[in-house]
Design an enzyme around this catalytic site. Sequence first.
Site, PDB file in Angstrom:
ATOM      1  N   SER A 277       0.837  -1.193   0.000  1.00 57.27           N
ATOM      2  CA  SER A 277       0.000   0.000   0.000  1.00 57.27           C
ATOM      3  C   SER A 277       0.869   1.237   0.000  1.00 57.27           C
ATOM      4  O   SER A 277       2.086   1.160   0.023  1.00 57.27           O
ATOM      5  CB  SER A 277      -0.883   0.006   1.240  1.00 57.27           C
ATOM      6  OG  SER A 277      -0.079   0.261   2.365  1.00 57.27           O
ATOM      7  N   LYS A 278       0.190   2.353  -0.007  1.00 60.04           N
ATOM      8  CA  LYS A 278       0.860   3.653  -0.024  1.00 60.04           C
ATOM      9  C   LYS A 278       1.892   3.770   1.100  1.00 60.04           C
ATOM     10  O   LYS A 278       2.927   4.397   0.933  1.00 60.04           O
ATOM     11  CB  LYS A 278      -0.192   4.764   0.171  1.00 60.04           C
ATOM     12  CG  LYS A 278      -0.628   5.423  -1.126  1.00 60.04           C
ATOM     13  CD  LYS A 278      -0.140   6.848  -1.128  1.00 60.04           C
ATOM     14  CE  LYS A 278       0.062   7.596  -2.391  1.00 60.04           C
ATOM     15  NZ  LYS A 278       0.028   7.157  -3.659  1.00 60.04           N
ATOM     16  N   ARG A 279       1.587   3.147   2.229  1.00 58.87           N
ATOM     17  CA  ARG A 279       2.493   3.239   3.370  1.00 58.87           C
ATOM     18  C   ARG A 279       3.879   2.683   3.067  1.00 58.87           C
ATOM     19  O   ARG A 279       4.851   3.011   3.711  1.00 58.87           O
ATOM     20  CB  ARG A 279       1.901   2.513   4.575  1.00 58.87           C
ATOM     21  CG  ARG A 279       1.216   3.446   5.545  1.00 58.87           C
ATOM     22  CD  ARG A 279       0.579   2.683   6.677  1.00 58.87           C
ATOM     23  NE  ARG A 279      -0.534   1.869   6.178  1.00 58.87           N
ATOM     24  CZ  ARG A 279      -0.665   0.577   6.387  1.00 58.87           C
ATOM     25  NH1 ARG A 279       0.228  -0.059   7.098  1.00 58.87           N
ATOM     26  NH2 ARG A 279      -1.696  -0.077   5.907  1.00 58.87           N
TER      27      ARG A 279
END
Length: 521
Positions: A277-279
């Site tokens: 994910s973006k994280r």
Amino acid sequence: MTDYHSPEARAAVALPPGLDEVRVRFAPSPTGSLHIGGARLVMYNVLFAHGQAKRAGKKGAFILRIEDTDQKRFVEGSAQGLMDGLTWLGLGWDEGPDLGGPYAPYVQSERQHHYREAAEQLLASGHAYRCFCTPERLQGVRDDQVKRNLPPGYDRHCRDLSVEQVQAKLDAGETFVVRITFPLEGETRFIDLLRGEIVFRNDKIEDLVLLKSDGYPTYHLAVVVDDHEMDITHVTRGPEWIPTAPIHVQLYKALGYEMPIFAHMPLILSPSGGKLSKRDGSAALADFRERGYLPEALLNYLALLGWSLDGKTEFFTMDDLLEHFTIERVSAAPSTFDRDKLDWLNQQWINHHITVDDLAARVLPFLIEAGTIDDGPRDATHPRFQEVLVASSLLKDRIRHLTEAPDLMSYFLRDELEPYEAAMLVPKKVEPEAALAMLVAVRDALPGIDLTSHDATEARLRGLAGELGVKAGQLFMPIRVAVTGRTQSPGLFDTLAAIGQDRVRDRLDHAIALLSSEAPA
Ligand code: GLU
């Protein structure tokens, strides 16, 4: 039971005898940016339809279909963004919203009547029913299930309404959704290309909604209707759809459609576990483009993530992949995203697998964006393209990401150097006064040096070191810092040639002034 896990068995599922055309699709919902997991799925589809199927003497087509029936999650511009991303990656489609094709339209919001007709057919045959439950009632059911620790799900309240009860509610103007009448007993089975036979107990599956109260279909109805109407032979998609695949299998049966081959492809996991994910820095395709990855390197990386030819070959162009890829060799197990490996591949691609001209063309937009060179045509007609070409040839084996170009090339392309410390001009074991004397000697000798000749420049500077009684390396170091502002650069003589007489002289003057103010003679 057949062992679907042997490569031969999987291959037979992938391309069954009698199948003469492979039709696969990517069916994104335009709800955000394209994730690299989606990009990898598209790559698999293209390689399967245009590589593997064609090698087996079959026709192959890859279809792009936009699944925009969830109006609440619709994001304007997202479909265009994902098409741009795929185009950047070099992954094209044969039929789609922009290209049209024999099964047009390829956007679900323009295909509503197909879903309504299918819903009517299911209602008429008893494979679906109208549910008039209000959101308040559904919430109450859910709250009760939570309280009693029961699995959540619709309680089939409206499943057994009589024809008269339904009519009365319709006459009263009550709104309704259409739900599947999912079998209460037995099992639903299907064969997954990568995972073998998957079996579900029917009593574990909910009567999911097929048509919403606004008349829009849910994914479950629309995907089955469209995959059938578009003659899709292989449904490839993420593993998150396995739990609801029985709904689709039952819909195929109820509607009398021929079943496609399902292939639930593996997930890409983040190094910390869970879905990428973006994280994790980046998951959206556009981010990789902005961060200076070559589309070729990204494709190469995505291909190796969960697939391998022989366990050792690491470099694949799209043509190589078209020649070798087989879908049945994709591992069903999730693979973990490894940025170091991607970075390494990107550097290898830049350093060894593209030409200097190509590199120059690719860094040009980054140089313009960063203001390193003026705006202008983003191709070889830019007035400073020749200089970018020279800088690219000198730095080709040092660049790891295209984004590094503005910094690495700045001393070739900009007149002004970034400020640097005077101390950098002074080599180890050399007094500042001696370094200053070297720079002055070089500046004085400069008018007599033809910088365009590598050999002449080298000979003259080595001679000068002898005259000054210092080692060549000791002389070259302050020159390098003076003309580049850094301690590392490509070969000194090539660097001097590229920077040119005038700028070399100005930079030597500047270095001399800088060092004089630190170490007055
Ligand atoms: N619209 C679905 C999604 O974006 C497509 C799933 C499928 O390929 O069937 O996840």
